[in-house]
Design a protein around this motif. Sequence first.
Motif, mmCIF file in Angstrom:
data_model
loop_
_atom_site.group_PDB
_atom_site.id
_atom_site.type_symbol
_atom_site.label_atom_id
_atom_site.label_comp_id
_atom_site.label_asym_id
_atom_site.label_seq_id
_atom_site.Cartn_x
_atom_site.Cartn_y
_atom_site.Cartn_z
ATOM 1 N N THR A 557 29.634 50.918 42.473
ATOM 2 C CA THR A 557 30.909 50.554 43.100
ATOM 3 C C THR A 557 31.003 51.243 44.452
ATOM 4 O OG1 THR A 557 32.023 50.285 40.968
ATOM 5 C CG2 THR A 557 33.408 50.635 42.894
ATOM 6 N N LYS A 585 35.037 46.853 43.851
ATOM 7 C CA LYS A 585 35.193 46.289 42.519
ATOM 8 C C LYS A 585 35.474 47.396 41.524
ATOM 9 C CE LYS A 585 32.877 43.422 39.041
ATOM 10 N NZ LYS A 585 31.642 42.672 38.694
ATOM 11 N N LEU A 586 36.478 47.159 40.643
ATOM 12 C CA LEU A 586 36.773 48.068 39.549
ATOM 13 C C LEU A 586 36.687 47.302 38.243
ATOM 14 C CD1 LEU A 586 39.819 50.191 40.848
ATOM 15 C CD2 LEU A 586 37.415 50.863 40.704
ATOM 16 N N ASP A 587 35.979 47.871 37.298
ATOM 17 C CA ASP A 587 35.788 47.229 36.003
ATOM 18 C C ASP A 587 36.196 48.222 34.920
ATOM 19 O OD1 ASP A 587 34.733 45.143 34.160
ATOM 20 O OD2 ASP A 587 33.256 46.704 33.727
ATOM 21 N N ALA A 588 37.136 47.830 34.062
ATOM 22 C CA ALA A 588 37.634 48.743 33.025
ATOM 23 C C ALA A 588 36.530 49.154 32.066
ATOM 24 C CB ALA A 588 38.788 48.084 32.268
ATOM 25 N N ALA A 629 41.685 47.887 45.626
ATOM 26 C CA ALA A 629 40.462 47.309 45.065
ATOM 27 C C ALA A 629 40.384 45.831 45.435
ATOM 28 C CB ALA A 629 40.431 47.486 43.553
ATOM 29 N N GLN A 631 38.432 43.703 43.994
ATOM 30 C CA GLN A 631 38.318 42.957 42.737
ATOM 31 C C GLN A 631 38.497 43.921 41.584
ATOM 32 O OE1 GLN A 631 34.694 40.719 42.342
ATOM 33 N NE2 GLN A 631 35.142 40.022 40.255
ATOM 34 N N ILE A 632 39.157 43.432 40.530
ATOM 35 C CA ILE A 632 39.369 44.231 39.342
ATOM 36 C C ILE A 632 39.158 43.358 38.125
ATOM 37 C CG2 ILE A 632 41.879 43.821 39.355
ATOM 38 C CD1 ILE A 632 42.191 46.691 38.265
ATOM 39 N N THR A 633 38.499 43.894 37.111
ATOM 40 C CA THR A 633 38.161 43.149 35.900
ATOM 41 C C THR A 633 38.614 43.929 34.685
ATOM 42 O OG1 THR A 633 36.224 42.197 36.973
ATOM 43 C CG2 THR A 633 36.310 42.087 34.576
ATOM 44 N N ASN A 638 39.982 38.485 35.760
ATOM 45 C CA ASN A 638 39.659 38.987 37.089
ATOM 46 C C ASN A 638 40.892 38.934 37.987
ATOM 47 O OD1 ASN A 638 36.925 39.377 36.446
ATOM 48 N ND2 ASN A 638 36.492 37.216 36.832
ATOM 49 N N SER A 640 42.242 40.255 42.190
ATOM 50 C CA SER A 640 41.737 40.562 43.522
ATOM 51 C C SER A 640 42.868 41.122 44.369
ATOM 52 C CB SER A 640 41.133 39.319 44.178
ATOM 53 O OG SER A 640 42.115 38.302 44.335
ATOM 54 N N PHE A 642 44.026 44.139 44.856
ATOM 55 C CA PHE A 642 44.970 45.007 44.162
ATOM 56 C C PHE A 642 45.163 46.292 44.963
ATOM 57 C CE2 PHE A 642 45.050 42.331 40.573
ATOM 58 C CZ PHE A 642 46.052 42.794 39.715
#
Length: 832
Positions: A557, A585-588, A629, A631-633, A638, A640, A642
């Motif tokens: 990231t 991009k952030l992904d939980a 961010a 993009q965030i998932t 998804n 965007s 944020f």
Amino acid sequence: MKFLRLRRGIIAASILVLALFLARPGAQWLKSRIVTSISSAIGRPVDISSVSLRFLPRPGFELDNFVVYDSPEFSAEPMVRAAQVTALLRLRSLLRGRLEISQLSLDDPSLNLVRNQSGHWNLENLLQRAAQNPVAPTEKPRGEPRPAFPYIEASSGRINFKLGQEKKSFALTDADFSLWQDSENSWGMRLEATPFRTDFNLTNTGMLRIRGTWSRSATLQGTPLHFNAQWESGQLGEATKLVFGNDKGWRGGLDFSMELTGTPADLALQGSATVQDFHRYDNLNGQMVRLAAQCGAHYSSQQEVFSGLSCNAPVGEGDIQLTGYIQKITASREYALKAVLHKVPVQSVVAFARSIRQSIPEQLQANGVIDSHISLSRNDLDSGPSLQGSGEVSNFRLSGLGDAPINLPRIPLAIPSSLPRERNIGVAADAPAIAIGPINVALGRAKPAVVSGLISRSGYSLQLQGDAQVQSLLRMARSGGIGTPQTSADGHAKVDLQIAQLWDERVLPRPVGKVQLRGVQAEMRGVSAPLEITSANVILKPEEVDVRDISAVVAKTNWRGSLSLPRPCIAPANCPFHFDLRADKLDAAGLDRLLDPNRVNRPWYSFLTRQSHSQTFLTAMHASGKLVAKQITMGGINGSHFSGNIEVKAGDIHARNVQGDLLGGRYAGNWTIQLGAAPRALHGEGTLDHVDLAQIAEALHDNWVSGTASAKYQVSASSQSIAQLLSSTVAKFEIKATDGLLPHIFLAVPGPARMRKFDGQLTYHNGSFNLQNGKLDTPAGVYEVSGTSTMASGLNLKLTREHGTGFRITGTLGNPHIAELEAPPARVALKR
């Protein structure tokens, strides 16, 4: 009868002796004679309030409120004051019919020693008068017709010092002193007292002992004398408060001695001083050292000059020598001094620094020797002191930090004629100083960095410029006693740093300047992937650190932005920092793996219920700022663009004013995640505007709905584990949807049900969704919608129209079962 007479005689004699012990008959008729005698002997006006006779154990007088007035040219205050004075008579003089005093004893006297503007003391003419009077020694031989000089003693007295009319705060208390005439032409004295200041509460200044003799002379300047003085068992901290008026912060046991021989016009001085266990007040665990020095000089009171000054202080196998002169002590203070350092071990200097700086590592070892000569001079034509000299540190080696040692064959030392202002931090521009370097220091890069600096009597200033490896830079900082973060970071740094400090400051030094980081990797506790800093600019200020233009990567990231943190930064919990960061991009789920790589195949929200041993990063951090961010998932959904204001403290995360594009619409809300205590808790509230329902269906892997919806929500949960998270969640949604299609729902008209409009309240609790107050507007009519849905039993919804007709929907969203509701039987009411 003889026995009775003998007994009566013994009793009568005893009564008589007791009466003589206790009797103190008044002798006011002798007052003027005694006052005149003492006044003429010392040349000062004397006053006594009353005189009493005493018979035993030795005959004499008791004088009350004894006062000796001073000369007006010195002070209007009495020179000597004593509440009671005992004057003992010499018995042999009584046999000759004369009154001769053999001893004067003063109880609790107060003595004022005054120095006037011309530099003379009020005691001078008293000593001259005593030297000129033709009196016999205190222990005069039998048959000597001249009166003898009395033995004068005082107990529990106080000696004050005055300059003109100003009484100084320095004084001697609990003073026991005595004065006598040794022989025909010499006198002696003893003094034992405790130094103190009236403006401080001093507890242990040691004991001052002085013993001396002087001989008869026509002038005071030519009086031969020999004095010995010792200052014993003093504490250095109390001594600095006594001498300088404030606590310099030094600690240790102080012993000082001095011998004076000659005359006041040419007085030879020999002295020595030692300090045992020297250290700074706040450094109780560091190495304590012994300081010692011996000095000799000649002093002339007429010229006010110390000449032939020679001091030697041994330091390891080397020594420090000081020679020169100082004159006009009370005026312009002219001097010419030369200090020579001969093979002074660098390790001794490190031991001294460690005793006053607890931050210097115990394992640090420094080898090498210092050779230098320094000349310091000033005359009345100069505006300030002149400092000259040069030297070097040879064969310098720094080791003991676990890595390769630092070797420097030669470190030059010099005295600059002027100080460059850009390096002049903490050192006055017009103050004399010693320049260090320039020194080439290899810090892990092809080209060495350059160190230069200044040392003055007020403090020091050092500058480091050039390229460095991060680990080498941190190691060098720790070697100098500068606090650095314990990190395994490494990479390239271009530095322009300065560090300065005054010697009397009690805080750790803080470097200031700029550091450009390139290609740095750093490990963070509790985080599985390293922090890779592509580039960043670090600005070190006295009270904060600014990190700007950050370009970094963590777990694939990309991050950009800036952050700032206060100084000093002792621990993360007490070091709140501010940030402004942007991630691509952030992904939980990725965040969960980043914080604990052992947690695999877990739901994306599993980081909410992490165990305490895995929280070293989040629970220790205290930060606030803005996070953006691209993009965030989260669980296949998804978003965007944020952004939000984030605060992390003790494991609790507060996300406020969170906004972004989500599910084809716009999201806004606030979240609080409490990870710092058990049970963990979550709370959120916000809105969804014009989201695409088809994207929600896609996230659930079934195309069961389409259209546009808006909603308000409130969510809260509290749990100890992942299994309890969903069951403890309580959520409430107020939903409004329009222009939708339910592909799996077939109602009264052909084809899938079309949704013109839908309003309803959806709640979630204990794993069950409950729909209330729902209203569905379709081409077939308007339906009231209510019912439940669970993961275990599926759908149980009821759609009703007017007159009770409608449908019941069971099954699942992907495969619903629709049954028409039976109309209720008609009721006919007969009219009468």
